[in-house]
Motif scaffolding. Structure first.
Motif, PDB file in Angstrom:
ATOM      1  N   PHE A 174     -63.762  46.120 -16.468  1.00  0.00           N
ATOM      2  CA  PHE A 174     -64.166  44.797 -16.019  1.00  0.00           C
ATOM      3  C   PHE A 174     -65.038  44.198 -17.120  1.00  0.00           C
ATOM      4  O   PHE A 174     -66.226  44.451 -17.213  1.00  0.00           O
ATOM      5  CB  PHE A 174     -64.916  44.890 -14.690  1.00  0.00           C
ATOM      6  CG  PHE A 174     -65.444  43.570 -14.176  1.00  0.00           C
ATOM      7  CD1 PHE A 174     -64.936  42.356 -14.608  1.00  0.00           C
ATOM      8  CD2 PHE A 174     -66.466  43.547 -13.230  1.00  0.00           C
ATOM      9  CE1 PHE A 174     -65.421  41.148 -14.136  1.00  0.00           C
ATOM     10  CE2 PHE A 174     -66.958  42.352 -12.744  1.00  0.00           C
ATOM     11  CZ  PHE A 174     -66.442  41.145 -13.197  1.00  0.00           C
ATOM     12  N   ILE A 175     -64.410  43.410 -17.967  1.00  0.00           N
ATOM     13  CA  ILE A 175     -65.091  42.836 -19.129  1.00  0.00           C
ATOM     14  C   ILE A 175     -65.555  41.409 -18.816  1.00  0.00           C
ATOM     15  O   ILE A 175     -65.011  40.747 -17.930  1.00  0.00           O
ATOM     16  CB  ILE A 175     -64.160  42.847 -20.359  1.00  0.00           C
ATOM     17  CG1 ILE A 175     -62.868  42.076 -20.072  1.00  0.00           C
ATOM     18  CG2 ILE A 175     -63.848  44.291 -20.767  1.00  0.00           C
ATOM     19  CD1 ILE A 175     -61.925  41.956 -21.264  1.00  0.00           C
ATOM     20  N   PRO A 176     -66.567  40.908 -19.519  1.00  0.00           N
ATOM     21  CA  PRO A 176     -67.087  39.565 -19.226  1.00  0.00           C
ATOM     22  C   PRO A 176     -66.026  38.478 -19.304  1.00  0.00           C
ATOM     23  O   PRO A 176     -66.086  37.482 -18.556  1.00  0.00           O
ATOM     24  CB  PRO A 176     -68.155  39.369 -20.314  1.00  0.00           C
ATOM     25  CG  PRO A 176     -68.585  40.740 -20.677  1.00  0.00           C
ATOM     26  CD  PRO A 176     -67.360  41.600 -20.552  1.00  0.00           C
ATOM     27  N   GLU A 177     -65.045  38.641 -20.190  1.00  0.00           N
ATOM     28  CA  GLU A 177     -64.011  37.612 -20.359  1.00  0.00           C
ATOM     29  C   GLU A 177     -63.197  37.379 -19.100  1.00  0.00           C
ATOM     30  O   GLU A 177     -62.589  36.309 -18.936  1.00  0.00           O
ATOM     31  CB  GLU A 177     -63.069  37.994 -21.510  1.00  0.00           C
ATOM     32  CG  GLU A 177     -63.709  37.965 -22.883  1.00  0.00           C
ATOM     33  CD  GLU A 177     -64.379  39.261 -23.290  1.00  0.00           C
ATOM     34  OE1 GLU A 177     -64.628  39.435 -24.498  1.00  0.00           O
ATOM     35  OE2 GLU A 177     -64.666  40.106 -22.404  1.00  0.00           O
ATOM     36  N   MET A 178     -63.161  38.349 -18.203  1.00  0.00           N
ATOM     37  CA  MET A 178     -62.378  38.183 -16.976  1.00  0.00           C
ATOM     38  C   MET A 178     -62.984  37.156 -16.017  1.00  0.00           C
ATOM     39  O   MET A 178     -62.271  36.551 -15.216  1.00  0.00           O
ATOM     40  CB  MET A 178     -62.247  39.523 -16.247  1.00  0.00           C
ATOM     41  CG  MET A 178     -61.336  40.524 -16.907  1.00  0.00           C
ATOM     42  SD  MET A 178     -61.209  42.038 -15.919  1.00  0.00           S
ATOM     43  CE  MET A 178     -60.197  43.060 -16.990  1.00  0.00           C
ATOM     44  N   LYS A 179     -64.289  36.978 -16.094  1.00  0.00           N
ATOM     45  CA  LYS A 179     -64.973  36.151 -15.095  1.00  0.00           C
ATOM     46  C   LYS A 179     -64.507  34.700 -15.104  1.00  0.00           C
ATOM     47  O   LYS A 179     -64.561  34.019 -14.084  1.00  0.00           O
ATOM     48  CB  LYS A 179     -66.485  36.223 -15.310  1.00  0.00           C
ATOM     49  CG  LYS A 179     -67.061  37.605 -15.065  1.00  0.00           C
ATOM     50  CD  LYS A 179     -68.555  37.649 -15.353  1.00  0.00           C
ATOM     51  CE  LYS A 179     -69.116  39.047 -15.134  1.00  0.00           C
ATOM     52  NZ  LYS A 179     -70.559  39.127 -15.461  1.00  0.00           N
ATOM     53  N   ALA A 180     -64.044  34.222 -16.237  1.00  0.00           N
ATOM     54  CA  ALA A 180     -63.641  32.813 -16.355  1.00  0.00           C
ATOM     55  C   ALA A 180     -62.151  32.586 -16.120  1.00  0.00           C
ATOM     56  O   ALA A 180     -61.674  31.451 -16.192  1.00  0.00           O
ATOM     57  CB  ALA A 180     -64.018  32.293 -17.740  1.00  0.00           C
ATOM     58  N   LEU A 181     -61.400  33.648 -15.819  1.00  0.00           N
ATOM     59  CA  LEU A 181     -59.957  33.505 -15.657  1.00  0.00           C
ATOM     60  C   LEU A 181     -59.601  32.701 -14.408  1.00  0.00           C
ATOM     61  O   LEU A 181     -60.279  32.787 -13.389  1.00  0.00           O
ATOM     62  CB  LEU A 181     -59.295  34.879 -15.573  1.00  0.00           C
ATOM     63  CG  LEU A 181     -59.455  35.800 -16.785  1.00  0.00           C
ATOM     64  CD1 LEU A 181     -58.758  37.125 -16.522  1.00  0.00           C
ATOM     65  CD2 LEU A 181     -58.911  35.149 -18.050  1.00  0.00           C
ATOM     66  N   LYS A 182     -58.516  31.950 -14.503  1.00  0.00           N
ATOM     67  CA  LYS A 182     -57.962  31.218 -13.360  1.00  0.00           C
ATOM     68  C   LYS A 182     -56.459  31.466 -13.370  1.00  0.00           C
ATOM     69  O   LYS A 182     -55.732  30.886 -14.185  1.00  0.00           O
ATOM     70  CB  LYS A 182     -58.270  29.720 -13.450  1.00  0.00           C
ATOM     71  CG  LYS A 182     -59.763  29.400 -13.375  1.00  0.00           C
ATOM     72  CD  LYS A 182     -60.003  27.918 -13.344  1.00  0.00           C
ATOM     73  CE  LYS A 182     -61.501  27.606 -13.364  1.00  0.00           C
ATOM     74  NZ  LYS A 182     -62.200  28.175 -12.203  1.00  0.00           N
TER      75      LYS A 182
END
Length: 246
Positions: A174-182
């Motif tokens: 679970f990397i930080p880049e996943m948080k902004a995915l849509k």
């Protein structure tokens, strides 16, 4: 009631009917779905075990990380490889699936080995491959070194013909880049050891909220269906646990 009043009432009623009809038509346009129904989307996504998937898109066959593929599997129009580990980058399985015009997309170390009809991508890069829009998402470990960030290995967001977006996370925590995915559909590893645990995958999915999540990376090498069930119990959206097609 005089003729003028009656005439005014008639005109008013006609205007009201026309306005109501136009509003209804406009509302119907608003409510027309722009994407496939979820059931149809899921029907066209085939889990082939581990991290391998086949996705049908209006006659095209899209594979992601094909491994242990049946010899009679449909030939591939597009093959996406997330990284160069043997259970994701299987030259034997790629050979089973390719024909003269098959296009292969992967990180630089994969593209260098494939050479013909191969396109290299790096994290955060976007490109269009025929009718497919593709965005490369970083995929790496946090606190373990099986998939180092500096390898520039990938997950993919693939936008299909109808606008449906499918995210394959590759082998990642679970990397930080996943948080902004849509995205509409997320294909997420859940088995731990080399990738996210089920609990970490729950945290990831609940953070970026895909419409549907399909757990993967279990049943081969590490993990079991219990990991998938644990994920389903914790994700606040819809989870589909696929049966592997082999």
């Amino acid at each position: 009631m005089n003729k003028a009043v009656v005439s005014g009432l008639v005109v008013g009623l006609v205007w009201f009917a026309m306005t109501t009809s136009t509003q209804a038509q406009d509302q119907s346009k608003i409510n027309v779905p722009k994407k496939k129904e979820i059931a149809m989307i899921i029907e066209n996504i085939h889990w082939l075990g581990h991290d391998a998937f086949r996705i049908e898109d209006q006659g095209s066959q899209i594979y992601i990380d094909p491994w242990k593929i049946a010899t009679n599997a449909p030939k591939a129009d597009y093959i996406f490889i997330t990284h160069s580990h043997f259970d994701h980058f299987s030259k034997e399985d790629i050979a089973k699936l390719t024909h003269a015009t098959t296009k292969i997309i992967g990180p630089a170390d994969v593209a260098r080995e494939i050479k013909q009809n191969a396109t290299a991508m790096k994290p955060d890069q976007e490109l269009t491959v025929d009718h497919l829009k593709v965005k490369a998402i970083p995929a790496y470990n946090i606190g373990k070194q099986f998939h180092p960030k500096d390898k520039n290995w990938l997950g993919f967001i693939i936008t299909l013909s109808d606008g449906t977006t499918i995210y394959h996370a590759g082998d990642s925590d679970f990397i930080p880049e996943m948080k902004a995915l849509k995205v509409d559909v997320a294909l997420l590893p859940v088995s731990g050891t080399y990738v996210m645990t089920a609990d970490e995958a729950i945290q990831a999915a609940n953070a970026f909220k895909p419409k549907v999540a399909i757990p993967m990376h279990y049943g081969e090498i590490v993990g079991s269906e219990n990991d998938a069930r644990k994920f389903k119990a914790g994700f606040q959206g819809e989870t589909v646990i696929k049966k592997a097609e082999r």
